[in-house]
Design an enzyme around this catalytic site. Structure first.
Site, short mmCIF file in Angstrom:
data_model
loop_
_atom_site.label_atom_id
_atom_site.label_comp_id
_atom_site.label_asym_id
_atom_site.label_seq_id
_atom_site.Cartn_x
_atom_site.Cartn_y
_atom_site.Cartn_z
CB VAL A 17 -0.98 0.02 1.20
CG1 VAL A 17 -1.86 1.26 1.15
CG2 VAL A 17 -1.84 -1.24 1.22
CB ALA B 103 9.73 6.12 7.79
CE LYS C 279 -6.17 -5.34 8.27
NZ LYS C 279 -5.81 -5.14 6.87
CD GLU D 242 -13.69 5.19 3.90
OE1 GLU D 242 -14.39 6.16 4.17
OE2 GLU D 242 -14.09 4.02 4.05
N GLY E 21 -10.85 -1.97 2.34
CA GLY E 21 -9.92 -1.50 1.30
C GLY E 21 -10.42 -0.25 0.62
CB ILE F 167 -15.54 -0.56 -0.03
CG1 ILE F 167 -15.20 -1.76 -0.89
CG2 ILE F 167 -17.04 -0.28 -0.04
CD1 ILE F 167 -15.72 -3.07 -0.33
CD GLU G 174 -0.36 -11.29 5.36
OE1 GLU G 174 0.63 -11.21 6.10
OE2 GLU G 174 -1.38 -10.60 5.49
CE LYS H 159 -10.03 -5.62 7.21
NZ LYS H 159 -9.80 -6.59 6.12
N GLY I 30 -5.55 -5.11 -1.73
CA GLY I 30 -4.76 -4.75 -2.90
C GLY I 30 -4.09 -3.41 -2.67
#
Lengths: 441, 441
Positions: free
Chosen positions: A17, A46, A106, A130, A135, A137, A191, A206, A309
């Site tokens: 991200v 960083a 989160k 947000e 993600g 949305i 992962e 979440k 994503g």
């Protein structure tokens, strides 16, 4: 228009991200600056390792390993490193230095949210998040602002793309859980250690964030009932399909009446559930996310899109950045966390929903009556029973077993748990194969 | 916390939305005040007729026919009367007196939006309009704030519930347009004069608002290409179904490249279109609305819910009220309209999309080749042709006609229009039965 000095933006973390946020911020700098009414200057990113590979190239001179100095020189700090520490410490430092803060973290919000919101309120800074749920949305802002005049009754969310992909594959490809997880890992959707997704931990974070926001009440992470998908079997998914359902890992946040005190409360839970095939959530396939919401006045709403994503999540982060930057330009302390509701958070035993229970029973006369009595004795009303006798079992043989699929009316978790315990203790049920909640009916 | 004086709220109009806003504001006054941090006092509801029947009872002492006095004594004015005048005059009066303004009036915004936004900016007041598009569905705020850091490429919206109900009935019940409209009128989904809905005027208003917001560019109403559903036939709906499509009235807003200058522009259009059955918009049934959106970073998003209805729309109005009231309490000039983009608004002839054309042709050898040549001569590439010969036509008879359904690749509207003109002028096509755009592929 008053000319405003450039705003200094710092990014912490250059993973999937972070690297995309940096790229888009550099590529669209002029367009974003126009929207804000002030220049947006990325002053640094960083990272732990200056030479690590990135999904987007970041000019070498912007990279630094000195997060603290970067934070202290920034107007807006974007935290995309993940994990609890040092993210918590950095965000507290940023807020205390007067910077606005944007995070997609989160886990941090679900565990240390109240502490960070309090610092923000004290110093008059803002905390935007947000990207932490769903993600790309937009869901935080609609909940916080658009529905601020309404009363949210229930949220049903598919908020973890990895588990949705896995369950979808089990449904459409006939995969076992292991096969579907392997596929998810190969495609980069899971992962190396998939526990956070599979175990429902990510979805629970979440759920805590959504419930806190929707009900204006602090819902701590440890009050979220959590079951992952690790025990979902191919047989359950197939059985669901034949009965007109899809198995989804749902985050369910709802207003409840405490069955003991009669007082209003809220609840948040994460578990696999049966969703009717005609429900809009049943159509959410692959790694997509969706939040289905019922509000008193608005009725049913659904928000759908890419739940994860790098570049998709970057969209939500940049939306927050424009909001934060506009606030710098046009002034005003912004919006503080709303927890005036402070409703009691009720345990899972207070939840009322429907269930589908699959049992292996001795195939002899009177069994159905015995089992029906066990349900009604515990206050659980049976809506439908489907019985199937395995073909290989000759009728009347003492060892023959039948499969019973029982659908219930709405009942409390406590009543259902007591029923299941009684079924297990008795001698007519040889196995309780599956107990699933039914949501969205 | 600083004690803040009560905020004075005025409502203009007590129709289906106005009466519900008044009811919810009175019923949930304490809860809404808690969320704002200041009392919310409904000081009056301006109506034309004090004795008209309402969907919710409003205390008699709150009703007034003197809208001007009410406006001048209010901090926040909620306009729910509809129509252009006197709504425009009242909102200008409210803004000029320093009040914040909330409206659900899409016709007014699409025609006089820029004028009202300019007054608001000059006096430092705010104009909120979440309820103007998509009823209860939060779409204005996500577009304005959540996607502010992204670049919206295309919006496909089902933004008129009446026409969606009618097209849905034609699809599922086999109704003719007239039968479906009758049903919609009986159920209260269509007004006595259904022109605004059927003719696509209502959807065009919403398209102008969405395009202006999404592209940071003023898109005037008369730049929106508009076709209603009045000529949609049962045969088209049936044919679409067999080909794997649903007919929907879509508002399409998109970024385009001007085919002549190569410059970037935007376009907004409303017309019936074929939507593939697997597209999320195809599942939007009855009077529901949905906005499907493609953004550069966020990918595909969809917002779904009740597009109309008094109490549902009231939810969006009250969300705006809480936003407006919070701004009074916490200060800050809020957000002004963003039109810095000012991209050229391109005509329909610049639009590039796919088409499905149904033709009646003379059934003789060489016809298909002739028609294919006419398409390619005008630069329209044929993707698929389906030919069906009516059973009653004996082969080789001179009068026999066949039906050709031609699907095209992407082509400009100009090229398609020229092709259709050539088809009509030639002697092999006896009738051009249907020309529909295909969206969402």
């Amino acid at each position: 228009m008053i000319e405003y000095r450039d705003l200094r933006i710092a990014i912490l973390g250059a993973g999937s991200v972070g690297a995309q946020v940096a790229r888009l911020l550099l590529e669209h700098r002029q367009e974003l600056s126009d929207r804000v009414g002030a220049g947006l200057q990325l002053v640094g990113v960083a990272v732990r390792d200056l030479d690590a590979p990135r999904t987007a190239e970041i000019p070498r001179e912007l990279l630094t390993t000195d997060a603290r100095s970067l934070i202290l020189g920034a107007d807006i700090v974007i935290e995309l490193m993940g994990g609890i520490e040092p993210a918590r410490e950095y965000l507290a430092l940023a807020l205390n230095s007067g910077a606005d803060v944007i995070t997609a973290n989160k886990a941090l919000l679900a565990t240390h949210g109240p502490e960070l919101f309090e610092i923000a309120e004290q110093v008059g800074a803002q905390l935007y998040y947000e990207a932490a749920v769903g993600g790309a949305i937009p869901i935080i802002r609609p909940l916080r602002d658009s529905l601020a005049g309404d009363r949210v009754r229930r949220i049903l969310g598919i908020v973890n793309g990895t588990t949705n992909y896995i369950l979808d594959r089990m449904d459409t490809e006939g995969d076992s859980l292991e096969e579907a997880l392997d596929a998810a890992t190969r495609l980069g959707y899971a992962e190396a250690d998939p526990t956070a997704d599979i175990g429902g931990f990510d979805a629970a974070h979440k759920a805590a964030i959504l419930a806190s926001l929707a009900f204006h009440t602090t819902v701590p992470l440890d009050a979220v009932h959590r079951e992952g998908i690790e025990h979902v079997t191919h047989a359950q998914v197939e059985g669901a399909k034949h009965a007109g359902y899809v198995v989804k890992l749902l985050a369910v946040c709802e207003r409840l009446t405490d069955p003991e005190t009669g007082a209003e409360g809220v609840s948040a839970r994460v578990h696999p559930a049966l969703v009717p095939i005609g429900h809009p959530l049943a159509a959410v396939r692959g790694v997509n996310n969706a939040v289905f919401l019922e509000a008193e006045a608005a009725g049913s709403l659904m928000f759908y899109g890419a739940g994860a994503g790098g570049v998709e999540t970057a969209s939500a982060v940049l939306g927050d950045l424009v909001s934060a930057a506009r606030r710098h330009v046009i002034g005003g302390p912004g919006i503080t966390e709303s927890t005036h509701g402070e409703l009691p958070v009720l345990p899972i035993t207070s939840v009322v929903t429907r269930y589908q229970i699959t049992l292996q029973v001795a195939d002899r006369p009177g069994v159905l009556a015995t089992i029906a009595t066990m349900f009604s004795d515990h206050g659980v009303s049976v809506e439908a029973v489907q019985q199937s006798v395995p073909e290989q079992a000759a009728e009347g043989e003492p060892d023959a077993t039948a499969t019973l699929v029982i659908g219930t009316h709405r009942a409390t978790e406590a009543a259902l748990a007591a029923t299941v315990m009684a079924l297990r203790a008795g001698d007519v049920v040889t196995e309780v194969t599956s107990v699933l909640r039914v949501e969205g009916l």
